[in-house]
Design a protein around this motif. Sequence first.
Motif, short mmCIF file in Angstrom:
data_model
loop_
_atom_site.label_atom_id
_atom_site.label_comp_id
_atom_site.label_asym_id
_atom_site.label_seq_id
_atom_site.Cartn_x
_atom_site.Cartn_y
_atom_site.Cartn_z
N GLY A 92 41.24 42.58 45.88
CA GLY A 92 40.66 43.53 44.96
C GLY A 92 40.81 44.96 45.43
O GLY A 92 40.18 45.87 44.87
N LYS A 93 41.64 45.18 46.43
CA LYS A 93 41.90 46.54 46.91
C LYS A 93 42.92 47.21 46.00
O LYS A 93 43.99 46.67 45.74
CB LYS A 93 42.42 46.51 48.34
CG LYS A 93 42.78 47.89 48.89
CD LYS A 93 43.43 47.79 50.25
CE LYS A 93 43.88 49.17 50.74
NZ LYS A 93 44.57 49.08 52.05
N VAL A 94 42.56 48.38 45.50
CA VAL A 94 43.47 49.11 44.62
C VAL A 94 44.59 49.72 45.45
O VAL A 94 44.34 50.45 46.42
CB VAL A 94 42.71 50.21 43.85
CG1 VAL A 94 43.68 51.07 43.03
CG2 VAL A 94 41.66 49.59 42.93
N VAL A 95 45.83 49.43 45.06
CA VAL A 95 46.98 49.95 45.79
C VAL A 95 47.82 50.90 44.93
O VAL A 95 48.78 51.51 45.43
CB VAL A 95 47.87 48.79 46.31
CG1 VAL A 95 47.11 47.96 47.34
CG2 VAL A 95 48.36 47.91 45.16
N THR A 133 41.57 44.62 35.47
CA THR A 133 42.20 44.23 36.73
C THR A 133 41.51 43.00 37.31
O THR A 133 42.18 42.09 37.86
CB THR A 133 42.14 45.40 37.74
OG1 THR A 133 42.66 46.58 37.12
CG2 THR A 133 42.96 45.09 38.98
N TRP A 134 40.19 42.94 37.18
CA TRP A 134 39.47 41.74 37.65
C TRP A 134 39.87 40.50 36.85
O TRP A 134 40.06 39.43 37.42
CB TRP A 134 37.96 41.99 37.52
CG TRP A 134 37.12 40.87 38.04
CD1 TRP A 134 36.85 40.55 39.34
CD2 TRP A 134 36.44 39.89 37.24
NE1 TRP A 134 36.04 39.44 39.40
CE2 TRP A 134 35.77 39.02 38.13
CE3 TRP A 134 36.33 39.68 35.87
CZ2 TRP A 134 35.00 37.95 37.69
CZ3 TRP A 134 35.55 38.62 35.43
CH2 TRP A 134 34.91 37.77 36.33
N LEU A 135 40.04 40.65 35.53
CA LEU A 135 40.53 39.53 34.73
C LEU A 135 41.94 39.12 35.16
O LEU A 135 42.27 37.93 35.14
CB LEU A 135 40.52 39.91 33.25
CG LEU A 135 39.15 40.05 32.58
CD1 LEU A 135 39.31 40.58 31.16
CD2 LEU A 135 38.41 38.72 32.56
N ALA A 136 42.76 40.09 35.54
CA ALA A 136 44.11 39.77 36.01
C ALA A 136 44.05 38.97 37.31
O ALA A 136 44.85 38.04 37.52
CB ALA A 136 44.92 41.05 36.20
N LEU A 137 43.10 39.29 38.20
CA LEU A 137 42.92 38.49 39.41
C LEU A 137 42.59 37.05 39.06
O LEU A 137 43.10 36.10 39.66
CB LEU A 137 41.81 39.08 40.28
CG LEU A 137 42.15 40.26 41.18
CD1 LEU A 137 40.89 40.79 41.85
CD2 LEU A 137 43.18 39.85 42.24
N GLY A 138 41.70 36.88 38.07
CA GLY A 138 41.36 35.53 37.63
C GLY A 138 42.52 34.80 37.01
O GLY A 138 42.64 33.58 37.13
N ALA A 139 43.40 35.53 36.35
CA ALA A 139 44.59 34.91 35.76
C ALA A 139 45.55 34.48 36.86
O ALA A 139 46.24 33.45 36.73
CB ALA A 139 45.28 35.89 34.81
N ARG A 146 33.91 45.54 43.53
CA ARG A 146 34.89 46.44 44.15
C ARG A 146 35.72 47.17 43.10
O ARG A 146 36.01 48.36 43.22
CB ARG A 146 35.79 45.64 45.08
CG ARG A 146 36.69 46.47 45.98
CD ARG A 146 37.40 45.58 46.98
NE ARG A 146 36.47 44.97 47.92
CZ ARG A 146 36.24 43.66 48.03
NH1 ARG A 146 36.87 42.81 47.23
NH2 ARG A 146 35.39 43.20 48.90
N LEU A 147 36.05 46.47 42.03
CA LEU A 147 36.98 47.04 41.04
C LEU A 147 36.31 47.88 39.96
O LEU A 147 36.91 48.81 39.43
CB LEU A 147 37.78 45.91 40.39
CG LEU A 147 38.87 45.29 41.26
CD1 LEU A 147 39.36 43.98 40.66
CD2 LEU A 147 40.03 46.26 41.45
#
Length: 350
Positions: A42-45, A328-334, A347-348
């Motif tokens: 969840g670190k923004v890059v 972005t959090w939903l994308a992590l779940g995907a 975090r996001l």
Amino acid sequence: MSLERPLPEPGDTVVLMPANALVLGGDLGGTSTRIVIADHDGKVVGRGAAAGGNPTSHPASAAANFGQAIHQALAGLGDGPLDPTMVKAAVIGAAGGSALSKPEVRAQFDAAWTGAGLVCAPDFIGDLEVAFASGTPASDGVVLIAGTGAAAGLVRDHRLIRTADGHGWLLGDDGSGFWLGREALRSLLRALDLGEPIGALGEAVVAAVLPDRDPDAVAQREGYDVLRDDLIRTVNSRPPVLLAELARTVVSSYEQDDPTARALVKRAADLLTETVRRVRTTSDNGPLVLAGSVAGDSSPVGRLLRQNLRDHFPGDVLTARDGVGGATWLALGALDPALATRANHTRLVS
């Protein structure tokens, strides 16, 4: 998008994501386009921003802004450019997202996507889903957006399954910023028709719509017909959505204890409560997320709305936060349901 992944069956091909896989979240709004790229933790890059990306209003410029924000995010945050092929999942919330169902509009957004070197398929979803995810990591609940327009949605397993209102300024959006502005002007026109005092709200509306108007003429009955015609002509010469700008005038007059403004604010809160009622029953106990300027904590409509909702429905009433963070959090779940943690959510969206 379900955050529950079925176990593989014997013979299924299991694709393992590389440890350095990235995800992309997007928020395409009427005034801005924002893109975030994050890693597993969840670190923004990478971050990117551009002008409005609503595909309904101006699809060509919206697609160009979309591409600009993506390229900016892929430039990274100081550690060098990111490899676009390492973005393995993407969720993008779009206001007016239904326009993407038109092949000619979707083609322009697809060209911006592939032109940036991205190879995964983006999942475009509605702004209601993104707003809900920005306010809570819960999988089920209700979301209401009340800004220029107004719409509510019922969310199950992070997906929108039913909506209420969001019908646009001509057919609905009850209680929205547009509704407040239109009703303020309508109340002024009624007073002019009857030759009644227009009050503080009416004077403020005249000042906003006709800034060069002589204040003394407003107080003269013989000038009322001319004033009425000037108001009608001026408003009808502009895009209707600009009436939403008068919402600020209503709020300012409300704070000055103008009775018409106070009645409009209360009515707006009641209408938005009714919109929520269409998708949420008293037996639902999931969170209710509020988004948009009219439903905000600093808005008198938002404050009355919150009281209404707490009086009529169980569950928490929450405020939406960073929309692009929610996407972005939903994308992590995907990418992997195990990554859709509360810690990553905090975090996001913070």
